[in-house]
Design an enzyme around this catalytic site. Structure first.
Site, PDB file in Angstrom:
ATOM      1  N   ASP A 189      -9.636  -5.075 -17.300  1.00 48.02           N
ATOM      2  CA  ASP A 189      -8.216  -5.274 -16.983  1.00 48.02           C
ATOM      3  C   ASP A 189      -8.013  -6.700 -16.500  1.00 48.02           C
ATOM      4  OD1 ASP A 189      -5.622  -5.359 -16.061  1.00 48.02           O
ATOM      5  OD2 ASP A 189      -5.712  -3.413 -15.057  1.00 48.02           O
ATOM      6  N   HIS A 194      -3.839  -9.611 -10.612  1.00 51.28           N
ATOM      7  CA  HIS A 194      -4.985  -9.353  -9.745  1.00 51.28           C
ATOM      8  C   HIS A 194      -5.860 -10.582  -9.516  1.00 51.28           C
ATOM      9  CE1 HIS A 194      -3.733  -5.253 -10.276  1.00 51.28           C
ATOM     10  NE2 HIS A 194      -3.884  -5.353 -11.577  1.00 51.28           N
ATOM     11  N   ILE A 209      -3.162  -8.593  -5.863  1.00 52.22           N
ATOM     12  CA  ILE A 209      -3.453  -7.260  -5.337  1.00 52.22           C
ATOM     13  C   ILE A 209      -4.636  -6.656  -6.080  1.00 52.22           C
ATOM     14  CG2 ILE A 209      -1.054  -6.890  -4.639  1.00 52.22           C
ATOM     15  CD1 ILE A 209      -0.695  -5.119  -7.109  1.00 52.22           C
ATOM     16  N   GLY A 212      -4.983  -0.852  -9.060  1.00 54.75           N
ATOM     17  CA  GLY A 212      -4.846   0.527  -8.610  1.00 54.75           C
ATOM     18  C   GLY A 212      -6.014   1.382  -9.047  1.00 54.75           C
TER      19      GLY A 212
END
Length: 286
Positions: A189, A194, A209, A212
């Site tokens: 990903d 990120h 961040i 998830g």
């Protein structure tokens, strides 16, 4: 382009043939923070190829390990700006334990599109079978697209959990690494949300961040270690809703209730006043 549920729901997103090796599994586990104690025998089950056990959430990355471009959300009836996207919900059902090495075929389709008013939710389902045709796992994921609602679709069902009226049976504290998002993105990903501070600020966050799905895997590992004797093969299914963000380096606090043979779970960020991170999380053991 507005979302068109008539085109989107049922859309076949194609078939993908892929494979993985023990090295891929080891990288994924390191991306979850496994191996913090490199001489712990249970940690070595995740970080050493001898007697390697596969954490079931590996299912969420196995097909994309060789992907080096950021994901795109352009499907029949759907064309969404990546900066508006957050992961809403994830569920995996394990038909058998994931082997440390294998080849498989995945077929994905859009099964629902919901209109939440200020946002849209797209639900994808992926069926994965081994090369011999035996089912391996089924994954369902919901993508939450901010600002894409209001197209006149159904709002969708409520699937909130009825929580036990008592204090949790256990509380598990789990650290994350400051560099965890940079490690985890090597599993496929490459969303710049990120890694790129400027991109994160443009999306409304002070800094990049954590994925998830990384948090999902970190919590799965902590539950397996704390309640299933460190044996990933005991997981039948694991589902969650992504209720808030995690910043790399934060600690996670996971509250667990044992109820009807399941583990009911919530995860928060205690350093931000117990801000919600994962909600309506359920692990079903075999």
């Amino acid at each position: 382009m507005p979302i068109d549920p008539a085109l989107a729901v049922g859309a076949d997103l194609g078939e993908l043939t892929f494979g993985w090796t023990p090295s891929d599994v080891l990288l994924y586990h390191l991306g979850l923070g496994a191996g913090a104690d490199p001489v712990d025998e249970r940690e070595l089950r995740y970080t050493y190829e001898d007697d390697l056990r596969v954490i079931p959430t590996f299912a969420t990355v196995a097909a994309n390990l060789r992907t080096f471009e950021p994901p795109k959300l352009k499907f029949p009836g759907v064309d969404i700006d990546l900066a508006k996207v957050l992961h809403g919900k994830q569920e995996i059902e394990l038909h058998r334990p994931i082997p440390a090495e294998g080849k498989a075929v995945a077929r994905t389709r859009i099964v629902d599109v919901f209109d939440k008013g200020k946002a849209a939710v797209l639900v994808q389902q992926t069926e994965v079978a081994a090369a011999d045709g035996d089912p391996l796992w089924t994954a369902r994921s919901s993508i939450f697209a901010r600002g894409e609602g209001g197209f006149g679709g159904e709002r969708g069902p409520s699937d909130r959990i009825a929580w036990p009226d008592r204090e949790p049976d256990a509380v598990v504290e789990t650290p994350t690494l400051p560099q965890q998002a940079l490690l985890y993105r090597l599993c496929g990903d490459r969303n710049p949300l990120h890694a790129d501070p400027a991109f994160a600020r443009a999306a409304g966050f002070d800094r990049p961040i954590l994925h998830g799905l990384c948090t999902y895997g970190v919590v799965a590992k902590s539950l397996i270690d704390a309640f299933l004797d460190g044996d990933p093969a005991q997981v039948a299914s694991f589902s969650t809703k992504f209720a808030g963000v995690v910043f790399p380096g934060e600690r996670l606090r996971t509250r667990v209730w044992r109820e009807d043979g399941r583990l009911l779970v919530t995860t928060t960020a205690p350093e931000r006043d117990d801000a919600p991170v994962l909600s309506d999380t359920v692990l079903v053991p075999r």
